[in-house]
Design a protein around this motif. Structure first.
Motif, mmCIF file in Angstrom:
data_model
loop_
_atom_site.group_PDB
_atom_site.id
_atom_site.type_symbol
_atom_site.label_atom_id
_atom_site.label_comp_id
_atom_site.label_asym_id
_atom_site.label_seq_id
_atom_site.Cartn_x
_atom_site.Cartn_y
_atom_site.Cartn_z
ATOM 1 N N GLU A 128 0.964 4.256 -2.752
ATOM 2 C CA GLU A 128 0.815 5.673 -2.400
ATOM 3 C C GLU A 128 1.973 6.498 -2.965
ATOM 4 O O GLU A 128 1.753 7.571 -3.545
ATOM 5 C CB GLU A 128 0.785 5.850 -0.879
ATOM 6 C CG GLU A 128 -0.445 5.331 -0.201
ATOM 7 C CD GLU A 128 -0.318 5.315 1.326
ATOM 8 O OE1 GLU A 128 0.686 5.838 1.865
ATOM 9 O OE2 GLU A 128 -1.230 4.775 1.976
ATOM 10 N N LEU A 129 3.176 6.014 -2.769
ATOM 11 C CA LEU A 129 4.346 6.738 -3.262
ATOM 12 C C LEU A 129 4.350 6.824 -4.784
ATOM 13 O O LEU A 129 4.657 7.877 -5.353
ATOM 14 C CB LEU A 129 5.635 6.074 -2.761
ATOM 15 C CG LEU A 129 5.884 6.152 -1.250
ATOM 16 C CD1 LEU A 129 7.050 5.236 -0.857
ATOM 17 C CD2 LEU A 129 6.138 7.585 -0.810
ATOM 18 N N ALA A 130 3.993 5.736 -5.444
ATOM 19 C CA ALA A 130 3.950 5.735 -6.911
ATOM 20 C C ALA A 130 2.897 6.723 -7.421
ATOM 21 O O ALA A 130 3.145 7.464 -8.381
ATOM 22 C CB ALA A 130 3.667 4.330 -7.426
ATOM 23 N N GLU A 131 1.749 6.750 -6.768
ATOM 24 C CA GLU A 131 0.683 7.681 -7.171
ATOM 25 C C GLU A 131 1.128 9.129 -6.989
ATOM 26 O O GLU A 131 0.920 9.965 -7.867
ATOM 27 C CB GLU A 131 -0.593 7.414 -6.375
ATOM 28 C CG GLU A 131 -1.760 8.296 -6.758
ATOM 29 C CD GLU A 131 -2.183 8.162 -8.216
ATOM 30 O OE1 GLU A 131 -2.661 9.172 -8.784
ATOM 31 O OE2 GLU A 131 -2.041 7.061 -8.790
ATOM 32 N N LYS A 132 1.772 9.419 -5.858
ATOM 33 C CA LYS A 132 2.286 10.769 -5.640
ATOM 34 C C LYS A 132 3.334 11.119 -6.690
ATOM 35 O O LYS A 132 3.388 12.254 -7.167
ATOM 36 C CB LYS A 132 2.862 10.905 -4.229
ATOM 37 C CG LYS A 132 1.800 10.939 -3.145
ATOM 38 C CD LYS A 132 2.402 11.088 -1.770
ATOM 39 C CE LYS A 132 2.668 12.558 -1.499
ATOM 40 N NZ LYS A 132 3.079 12.796 -0.101
ATOM 41 N N GLU B 3 11.283 14.864 -1.679
ATOM 42 C CA GLU B 3 12.607 14.266 -1.860
ATOM 43 C C GLU B 3 12.770 13.022 -0.980
ATOM 44 O O GLU B 3 13.292 12.000 -1.424
ATOM 45 C CB GLU B 3 13.697 15.292 -1.539
ATOM 46 C CG GLU B 3 15.085 14.805 -1.833
ATOM 47 C CD GLU B 3 16.143 15.880 -1.613
ATOM 48 O OE1 GLU B 3 17.268 15.500 -1.261
ATOM 49 O OE2 GLU B 3 15.842 17.069 -1.793
ATOM 50 N N VAL B 4 12.297 13.117 0.251
ATOM 51 C CA VAL B 4 12.381 11.976 1.174
ATOM 52 C C VAL B 4 11.531 10.819 0.662
ATOM 53 O O VAL B 4 11.952 9.653 0.692
ATOM 54 C CB VAL B 4 11.957 12.397 2.603
ATOM 55 C CG1 VAL B 4 11.799 11.189 3.508
ATOM 56 C CG2 VAL B 4 12.957 13.382 3.183
ATOM 57 N N GLU B 5 10.338 11.113 0.150
ATOM 58 C CA GLU B 5 9.471 10.064 -0.398
ATOM 59 C C GLU B 5 10.080 9.443 -1.646
ATOM 60 O O GLU B 5 9.963 8.233 -1.864
ATOM 61 C CB GLU B 5 8.084 10.625 -0.700
ATOM 62 C CG GLU B 5 7.290 10.958 0.539
ATOM 63 C CD GLU B 5 6.027 11.740 0.241
ATOM 64 O OE1 GLU B 5 5.050 11.561 1.001
ATOM 65 O OE2 GLU B 5 6.011 12.530 -0.735
ATOM 66 N N ALA B 6 10.744 10.248 -2.453
ATOM 67 C CA ALA B 6 11.409 9.722 -3.654
ATOM 68 C C ALA B 6 12.512 8.747 -3.262
ATOM 69 O O ALA B 6 12.673 7.694 -3.896
ATOM 70 C CB ALA B 6 11.967 10.864 -4.497
ATOM 71 N N LEU B 7 13.257 9.070 -2.218
ATOM 72 C CA LEU B 7 14.286 8.160 -1.729
ATOM 73 C C LEU B 7 13.669 6.875 -1.187
ATOM 74 O O LEU B 7 14.200 5.781 -1.406
ATOM 75 C CB LEU B 7 15.125 8.841 -0.648
ATOM 76 C CG LEU B 7 16.022 9.990 -1.125
ATOM 77 C CD1 LEU B 7 16.629 10.724 0.066
ATOM 78 C CD2 LEU B 7 17.097 9.485 -2.060
ATOM 79 N N GLU B 8 12.547 7.008 -0.483
ATOM 80 C CA GLU B 8 11.852 5.822 0.044
ATOM 81 C C GLU B 8 11.371 4.933 -1.097
ATOM 82 O O GLU B 8 11.550 3.709 -1.063
ATOM 83 C CB GLU B 8 10.678 6.256 0.920
ATOM 84 C CG GLU B 8 9.932 5.101 1.546
ATOM 85 C CD GLU B 8 8.736 5.536 2.387
ATOM 86 O OE1 GLU B 8 8.083 4.641 2.955
ATOM 87 O OE2 GLU B 8 8.448 6.753 2.474
ATOM 88 N N GLU C 128 0.841 -1.203 0.000
ATOM 89 C CA GLU C 128 0.000 0.000 0.000
ATOM 90 C C GLU C 128 0.876 1.253 0.000
ATOM 91 O O GLU C 128 0.605 2.210 -0.720
ATOM 92 C CB GLU C 128 -0.936 0.002 1.203
ATOM 93 C CG GLU C 128 -1.827 1.224 1.288
ATOM 94 C CD GLU C 128 -2.707 1.448 0.061
ATOM 95 O OE1 GLU C 128 -3.000 2.625 -0.245
ATOM 96 O OE2 GLU C 128 -3.105 0.458 -0.594
ATOM 97 N N ARG C 129 1.938 1.252 0.796
ATOM 98 C CA ARG C 129 2.842 2.406 0.835
ATOM 99 C C ARG C 129 3.484 2.634 -0.525
ATOM 100 O O ARG C 129 3.586 3.771 -0.994
ATOM 101 C CB ARG C 129 3.915 2.193 1.918
ATOM 102 C CG ARG C 129 4.894 3.326 2.037
ATOM 103 C CD ARG C 129 4.231 4.618 2.469
ATOM 104 N NE ARG C 129 5.232 5.669 2.609
ATOM 105 C CZ ARG C 129 4.976 6.944 2.500
ATOM 106 N NH1 ARG C 129 3.729 7.361 2.300
ATOM 107 N NH2 ARG C 129 5.932 7.832 2.621
#
Length: 93
Positions: A47-51, A59-64, A43-44
């Motif tokens: 969410e990250l792919a959709e964002k 930037e932090v989410e892109a690294l995640e 699920e995470r």
């Protein structure tokens, strides 16, 4: 001018695992094939792919997200050998 080539973590893992060699015992192969992301992790990643698709990834989410992708790629490499080892016609080489 000499060009230095960087060996990636994926290439190193592939060399260590030798996924083209079908030489794992079935119980070991089964154990490796059971490794997977949890529902919460899937699920995470969604969410990250959709964002990312919306262009609002921090930037932090892109690294995640990049970390999830690297781990997913590593998991795929790790599971190639067990899949091959469990094929009825596979032979050790």
């Amino acid at each position: 001018m000499a060009t230095d080539s960087i060996t990636t973590d994926t290439e190193i893992l592939t060399m260590i695992i030798s996924p083209q060699q079908a030489n794992l015992d079935p119980p070991v192969a089964d154990s490796i094939l059971r490794l997977r992301f949890s529902s919460a992790q899937n699920e995470r990643m969604r969410e990250l792919a959709e964002k990312g698709n919306q262009g609002v990834l921090t930037e932090v989410e892109a690294l995640e997200l990049a970390s999830y992708r690297r781990v997913g790629n590593s998991l795929s490499i790790m599971q190639a050998k067990p899949r091959l080892s469990l094929r009825p016609s596979s032979n050790s080489h």
